[in-house]
Scaffold this motif. Structure first.
Motif, PDB file in Angstrom:
ATOM      1  N   CYS A 175      23.125  33.815 -16.090  1.00  0.00           N
ATOM      2  CA  CYS A 175      23.644  32.565 -16.666  1.00  0.00           C
ATOM      3  C   CYS A 175      22.826  31.326 -16.324  1.00  0.00           C
ATOM      4  N   LYS A 176      21.794  31.475 -15.500  1.00  0.00           N
ATOM      5  CA  LYS A 176      21.043  30.296 -15.063  1.00  0.00           C
ATOM      6  C   LYS A 176      20.439  29.522 -16.237  1.00  0.00           C
ATOM      7  N   TRP A 177      19.873  30.253 -17.198  1.00  0.00           N
ATOM      8  CA  TRP A 177      19.200  29.578 -18.309  1.00  0.00           C
ATOM      9  C   TRP A 177      20.207  28.873 -19.206  1.00  0.00           C
ATOM     10  N   VAL A 178      21.315  29.539 -19.510  1.00  0.00           N
ATOM     11  CA  VAL A 178      22.300  28.905 -20.386  1.00  0.00           C
ATOM     12  C   VAL A 178      22.973  27.732 -19.671  1.00  0.00           C
ATOM     13  N   ALA A 179      23.105  27.810 -18.345  1.00  0.00           N
ATOM     14  CA  ALA A 179      23.653  26.677 -17.593  1.00  0.00           C
ATOM     15  C   ALA A 179      22.708  25.477 -17.696  1.00  0.00           C
ATOM     16  N   TYR A 180      21.419  25.746 -17.608  1.00  0.00           N
ATOM     17  CA  TYR A 180      20.411  24.689 -17.757  1.00  0.00           C
ATOM     18  C   TYR A 180      20.481  24.077 -19.153  1.00  0.00           C
ATOM     19  N   LEU A 181      20.543  24.915 -20.181  1.00  0.00           N
ATOM     20  CA  LEU A 181      20.595  24.426 -21.555  1.00  0.00           C
ATOM     21  C   LEU A 181      21.870  23.624 -21.817  1.00  0.00           C
ATOM     22  N   LEU A 182      22.993  24.106 -21.300  1.00  0.00           N
ATOM     23  CA  LEU A 182      24.261  23.406 -21.511  1.00  0.00           C
ATOM     24  C   LEU A 182      24.300  22.071 -20.775  1.00  0.00           C
ATOM     25  N   ARG A 183      23.733  22.052 -19.581  1.00  0.00           N
ATOM     26  CA  ARG A 183      23.727  20.799 -18.817  1.00  0.00           C
ATOM     27  C   ARG A 183      22.937  19.727 -19.575  1.00  0.00           C
ATOM     28  N   ASN A 184      21.833  20.137 -20.156  1.00  0.00           N
ATOM     29  CA  ASN A 184      21.044  19.183 -20.956  1.00  0.00           C
ATOM     30  C   ASN A 184      21.751  18.833 -22.261  1.00  0.00           C
ATOM     31  N   TYR A 185      22.385  19.808 -22.878  1.00  0.00           N
ATOM     32  CA  TYR A 185      23.081  19.561 -24.155  1.00  0.00           C
ATOM     33  C   TYR A 185      24.226  18.571 -23.956  1.00  0.00           C
TER      34      TYR A 185
ATOM     35  N   VAL B 186      34.079  20.297 -17.600  1.00  0.00           N
ATOM     36  CA  VAL B 186      32.867  20.959 -18.096  1.00  0.00           C
ATOM     37  C   VAL B 186      31.867  21.134 -16.956  1.00  0.00           C
ATOM     38  N   LYS B 187      31.722  20.100 -16.126  1.00  0.00           N
ATOM     39  CA  LYS B 187      30.824  20.205 -14.968  1.00  0.00           C
ATOM     40  C   LYS B 187      31.265  21.322 -14.035  1.00  0.00           C
ATOM     41  N   GLY B 188      32.581  21.444 -13.850  1.00  0.00           N
ATOM     42  CA  GLY B 188      33.099  22.504 -12.990  1.00  0.00           C
ATOM     43  C   GLY B 188      32.798  23.887 -13.544  1.00  0.00           C
ATOM     44  N   LEU B 189      32.920  24.035 -14.850  1.00  0.00           N
ATOM     45  CA  LEU B 189      32.604  25.313 -15.485  1.00  0.00           C
ATOM     46  C   LEU B 189      31.117  25.650 -15.352  1.00  0.00           C
ATOM     47  N   LEU B 190      30.267  24.625 -15.505  1.00  0.00           N
ATOM     48  CA  LEU B 190      28.824  24.841 -15.335  1.00  0.00           C
ATOM     49  C   LEU B 190      28.499  25.238 -13.902  1.00  0.00           C
ATOM     50  N   GLU B 191      29.209  24.650 -12.955  1.00  0.00           N
ATOM     51  CA  GLU B 191      29.005  24.990 -11.548  1.00  0.00           C
ATOM     52  C   GLU B 191      29.391  26.454 -11.297  1.00  0.00           C
ATOM     53  N   ASN B 192      30.424  26.928 -12.003  1.00  0.00           N
ATOM     54  CA  ASN B 192      30.867  28.316 -11.849  1.00  0.00           C
ATOM     55  C   ASN B 192      29.796  29.320 -12.256  1.00  0.00           C
ATOM     56  N   ILE B 193      28.987  28.966 -13.277  1.00  0.00           N
ATOM     57  CA  ILE B 193      28.046  29.952 -13.824  1.00  0.00           C
ATOM     58  C   ILE B 193      26.615  29.795 -13.331  1.00  0.00           C
ATOM     59  N   ARG B 194      26.287  28.684 -12.719  1.00  0.00           N
ATOM     60  CA  ARG B 194      24.870  28.368 -12.514  1.00  0.00           C
ATOM     61  C   ARG B 194      24.147  29.328 -11.572  1.00  0.00           C
ATOM     62  N   ASN B 195      24.857  30.006 -10.661  1.00  0.00           N
ATOM     63  CA  ASN B 195      24.190  30.913  -9.728  1.00  0.00           C
ATOM     64  C   ASN B 195      24.210  32.363 -10.175  1.00  0.00           C
TER      65      ASN B 195
END
Length: 277
Positions: free
Chosen positions: A264-274, A251-260
């Motif tokens: 997708c920055k906002w949803v990456a932030y929301l998912l990381r907190n979720y 999951v962390k790897g997938l978040l890393e794929n989208i964060r830049n």
């Protein structure tokens, strides 16, 4: 989507030069080379455009800083990375920084003010997690004063670069502010901002984003972006929300794929907190 971004980019140029109030929709459309009808297909009004710009840039700013705070493993580097990322981001988005600071001083638009306050509270949340991690229980009575001091450093030093065109040495500035912050954390003895006072003047935070709301944002992002590793990652993250099967590392790897990705920055932030990362 391309036309909407064009309007935002061109409007920002005019806002930076003239301010929000002095810039008309007619001027924006002329600067973009589009009709008023095309403008209103993307934005209902100039105010909606302004709020969209605030969302766009504040999401870029806060998610970048939040990522550094949450991924820096070494506490000795944490404060430096925080300040360095802050001023590097101010430098990259200097046009927006200028108009945001100017408009905050003279805007009476309640929606504008509430939106800025909401992002300000998100920023305070990031800073709070950082100072609690760095200084622990030693700063329990002074942590809110320390947060406001850090926010003051961020605002005042950024204005030096935004309005006086001073040469930017983000590394030196970050090192200097690390020293100042550590001195304050160790030597403040008379706090002014108590926990009770914070509750009195703090605006209610936006409600916690629900899983359903995150899923809605993901669906919108999937529609907006082309086929890519980011799109595939979003689809897998959506499936993880609906039916968790993936390991935390994946999951962390997938978040890393989208964060830049800009969408997708906002949803990456929301998912990381979720997911609690």
């Amino acid at each position: 989507m391309i036309k909407k971004q064009l309007i935002m980019d061109k409007a920002l140029e005019l806002f930076a030069e003239q301010g929000f109030e002095a810039t008309s929709v007619q001027q924006i459309t002329a600067h973009c080379g589009i009709s008023k009808g095309a403008f209103y297909l993307s934005f209902k009004s100039k105010d909606e455009l302004i709020l969209a710009l605030i969302d766009h840039f504040m999401i870029q700013f806060i998610t970048s800083i939040d990522y550094e705070v949450n991924t820096t493993k070494n506490d000795e580097d944490l404060l430096f990375n925080f300040y360095y990322t802050t001023f590097d981001s101010f430098h990259k988005h200097s046009d927006f920084g200028k108009i945001l600071i100017k408009e905050q001083m003279q805007s009476f638009n309640e929606e504008f003010i509430l939106k800025i306050r909401a992002y300000d509270q998100l920023m305070e949340k990031v800073i709070l997690s950082m100072v609690e991690r760095l200084y622990g229980e030693e700063i329990e009575q002074i942590k809110h004063d320390l947060i406001y001091c850090i926010k003051g450093f961020m605002k005042n030093y950024s204005e030096l670069f935004l309005f006086y065109n001073l040469p930017l040495d983000s590394k030196l500035l970050a090192q200097s502010l690390v020293e100042k912050t550590n001195i304050l954390a160790k030597h403040i003895t008379l706090p002014f901002i108590s926990n009770e006072l914070v509750q009195l003047f703090k605006q209610p935070m936006q409600e916690e984003t629900t899983k359903e709301q995150i899923l809605e944002i993901i669906e919108q992002n999937i529609k907006e972006i082309e086929d890519s590793i980011e799109k595939e990652s979003l689809i897998l993250l959506k499936q993880q929300l609906l039916k968790p099967t993936l390991s935390p590392a994946l999951v962390k790897g997938l978040l890393e794929n989208i964060r830049n990705h800009p969408h997708c920055k906002w949803v990456a932030y929301l998912l990381r907190n979720y997911f609690g990362f």
